[in-house]
Scaffold this active site. Structure first.
Site, short mmCIF file in Angstrom:
data_model
loop_
_atom_site.label_atom_id
_atom_site.label_comp_id
_atom_site.label_asym_id
_atom_site.label_seq_id
_atom_site.Cartn_x
_atom_site.Cartn_y
_atom_site.Cartn_z
N ARG A 48 5.90 -8.84 15.45
CA ARG A 48 6.38 -10.22 15.40
C ARG A 48 7.47 -10.46 16.44
O ARG A 48 7.59 -11.56 16.98
CB ARG A 48 6.92 -10.53 14.00
N ARG A 49 8.32 -9.43 16.67
CA ARG A 49 9.45 -9.60 17.59
C ARG A 49 9.30 -8.63 18.76
O ARG A 49 9.76 -7.48 18.70
CB ARG A 49 10.76 -9.34 16.84
N VAL A 134 -0.75 3.73 -2.37
CA VAL A 134 -0.26 4.16 -3.69
C VAL A 134 0.46 5.50 -3.57
O VAL A 134 -0.10 6.47 -3.07
CB VAL A 134 -1.42 4.31 -4.70
N GLY A 136 2.91 6.75 -1.73
CA GLY A 136 3.39 7.32 -0.48
C GLY A 136 2.62 8.53 -0.01
O GLY A 136 1.41 8.49 0.21
N GLY A 189 19.87 2.29 0.09
CA GLY A 189 18.65 1.90 0.78
C GLY A 189 17.38 2.08 -0.01
O GLY A 189 16.27 1.88 0.51
N GLU A 192 15.51 -3.07 -2.06
CA GLU A 192 15.59 -4.16 -1.09
C GLU A 192 16.69 -5.14 -1.50
O GLU A 192 17.17 -5.13 -2.63
CB GLU A 192 14.25 -4.90 -1.03
N LYS A 207 -0.41 -1.20 -7.67
CA LYS A 207 -0.87 0.19 -7.58
C LYS A 207 -1.72 0.56 -8.80
O LYS A 207 -2.71 1.28 -8.67
CB LYS A 207 0.34 1.11 -7.46
#
Length: 430
Positions: A48-49, A134, A136, A189, A192, A207
Site C-alpha cells: 500500500r505504501r 491457523v 502460526g 506487543g 493490538e 480458526k
C-alpha cells in the site's frame, strides 16, 4: 536434475509476515531450490505504501497495483498475507483465473468464503494452501487433511490465539485483573491497539470454522461458530478455578456429536483441569488437542503468531505448492462430502460452574437445588459461604445442555433469595 527456469512468486503484502517471507526466500534460496527441484524467484511485491523502506527487497519489485501483478500470467504462486476480505478475495480468484496457485494466511476470508475459493481453485486446476491461517508455525492443517485423512476425528480442542492466552496466563499466575493484564500484553506487543478481534473471540472463531471444516469434512462458516469473548473473566473466576484444580483458557472447541450426525463449533472461556495438557500452555503460545478414533489423542504445540513463525508456515506451503507445480499435479482440495449439519449452541452438552449471590438464610440451598432439578440439570458439587446476611453459592453441574442451563439461570434470577448471578463458566477437558 534441477529445472533451471525459476518458479515465480508474487507476494501480496509486506508487513510483519510478508517481509519475513521475502527475507527467508532470499536468504534460504539455495536450500529452497534444492527442496523444490527448481529455483524460486520473488517476481513482485504488492504494497500500500511504496515509499516505505523494505530491506532486502529491490525497489523495482515493489508495486501498488496488486491486480496487475496477479494478472501477469507468468506468476506460478501468489502468496497472500494482506488479510481481510477485500481486496484479498478478488485478488485470489484473479490469481486462479490467470494460472497461479495460492498460499494464504487469511483466516477471516477462509472462514467466510473458503468453499468458494476452493471451488475456484478446482475450476482452474490450481492449489489453495493455508497452513499459516491457523496457529502460526504449528503444523496443523496438513496433519488434519492429510496425515489423519484415513482416520475419524471426533474432537478438536485448542488454544488458538496467543494474545488471549498471554492475558489469561498473566491473570492466573499473578492475580492481575483483566485490564492490567491487557495493558501488559499491549506494551509487549502481544495485543493490538484495538484488541477486539482477539479478546472478543473473533480471531479464534475464524480458526475454529477452518478446523471444524477440515476435521469433519463439512462446510463450517464463521457464522456457524458460537463466540463468546473473555473480557468478563475476573480474578474471582480464577480463584474459583483454582479451588477446583483448574485454570481458565479461551478455547476453540469443534466436536462431532455422539451419534455422529452433526457437529458443533464454539469459542468461549472455560475452566480446564490442571491435569489436562492444555492447562500448561503459557504465555502467547498456542496448542491444539485432537481426538480421533484410531490415532487417539494428539497435541500440537508451538508459537501461534508473529512474523517468523507465520512465515515458516507460509514457506512450508510454498514448497509444497511449487513441488506440485513442477509435477503437474495439485494437492488436496476441499473435502466436504460429509455435509453434516452444524448444531446450535443450545444443543451443546458440557459441565458448568455457576456462582450465585444469595441471601444467607435457611432454605436457600433447597430452593436453588429445586430449580436445577426442575430443569433437568444435575448438580455435582455445591459450596456456600455466608457473612452478614449475604452469601456466595457456587454450583458445579454434571453434564447438561446449554439450553437447559440457560433455562435454569433464568429461573434462578426470579428467586427472591438470589441477589444475582456473579458468573457462569463452562468446564471442559475432562
Amino acid at each position: 536434475m534441477m529445472r533451471m527456469r525459476p518458479l515465480k512468486v508474487a507476494l501480496l503484502g509486506c508487513g510483519v509476515v510478508g517481509s519475513e517471507v521475502a527475507r527467508i526466500m532470499t536468504t534460504h534460496a539455495d536450500d529452497l531450490a534444492a527442496r523444490i527441484g527448481a529455483p524460486v524467484e520473488l517476481a513482485g511485491v504488492a504494497v500500500r505504501r511504496p515509499s516505505k523502506a523494505r530491506e532486502g527487497i529491490p525497489a523495482e519489485l515493489i508495486t501498488t497495483d496488486a491486480t496487475a501483478l496477479v494478472k501477469r500470467g507468468d506468476i506460478d504462486v501468489v502468496v497472500e498475507v494482506i488479510g481481510g476480505i477485500e481486496p484479498a478475495r478478488s485478488l485470489i480468484t484473479t490469481a486462479f483465473e490467470h494460472g497461479a496457485s495460492v498460499v494464504s494466511a487469511n483466516k477471516a476470508l477462509l472462514a467466510q468464503d473458503g468453499a468458494a475459493l476452493h471451488a475456484a481453485a478446482e475450476e482452474h486446476g490450481r492449489d489453495l494452501y493455508y497452513e499459516a491461517a491457523v496457529a502460526g508455525a504449528i503444523p496443523l492443517i496438513r496433519p488434519l487433511r492429510e496425515s489423519l485423512a484415513g482416520d475419524k476425528v471426533n474432537r478438536v480442542l485448542g488454544i488458538v490465539n496467543g494474545t488471549t492466552n498471554f492475558i489469561l496466563d498473566k491473570m492466573d499466575s499473578t492475580g492481575a485483573g483483566y485490564q492490567e493484564a491487557l495493558d501488559e500484553a499491549t506494551a509487549l506487543g502481544y495485543a493490538e491497539a484495538d484488541p477486539t478481534a482477539d479478546v472478543e473471540g473473533f480471531d479464534a472463531a475464524a480458526k475454529a470454522a477452518i478446523l471444524a471444516g477440515i476435521a469433519f469434512h463439512t462446510r463450517v462458516r464463521l457464522d456457524d461458530v458460537y463466540r463468546e469473548g473473555m473480557t468478563e473473566v475476573t480474578a474471582a473466576d480464577f480463584a474459583s478455578a483454582k479451588e477446583m484444580g483448574c485454570t481458565i483458557k479461551l478455547l476453540a472447541i469443534c466436536e462431532r456429536a455422539a451419534d455422529g450426525q452433526s457437529v458443533t463449533a464454539r469459542v468461549h472461556p472455560a475452566m480446564i483441569p490442571l491435569t489436562h495438557p492444555l492447562a500448561s500452555v503459557r504465555g502467547a503460545y498456542n496448542a491444539v488437542f485432537v481426538e480421533s478414533d484410531a490415532a487417539g489423542q494428539l497435541m500440537f504445540y508451538g508459537p501461534g503468531a508473529g512474523g517468523s513463525p507465520t512465515a515458516s508456515a507460509v514457506l512450508g506451503d510454498l514448497v509444497a505448492v511449487c513441488r506440485n507445480r513442477l509435477s503437474g499435479s495439485t494437492g488436496p482440495g476441499e473435502s466436504a462430502y460429509a455435509a453434516l449439519p452444524v448444531s446450535p449452541m443450545g444443543d451443546v452438552v458440557t459441565r458448568y460452574h455457576i456462582s450465585l449471590d444469595v441471601a444467607d438464610k435457611p432454605g436457600v440451598l433447597a430452593q436453588v437445588a429445586t430449580v436445577f432439578a426442575e430443569h433437568g440439570v444435575s448438580i455435582d458439587t455445591v459450596r456456600q459461604q455466608g457473612k452478614d446476611g449475604e452469601a456466595s453459592l457456587v454450583v458445579v453441574t454434571h453434564r447438561a445442555s446449554d439450553a437447559a442451563l440457560n433455562g435454569t439461570v433464568e429461573a434462578l434470577r426470579k428467586l427472591d433469595t438470589v441477589r444475582g448471578v456473579a458468573s457462569i463458566m463452562r468446564v471442559e477437558g475432562e
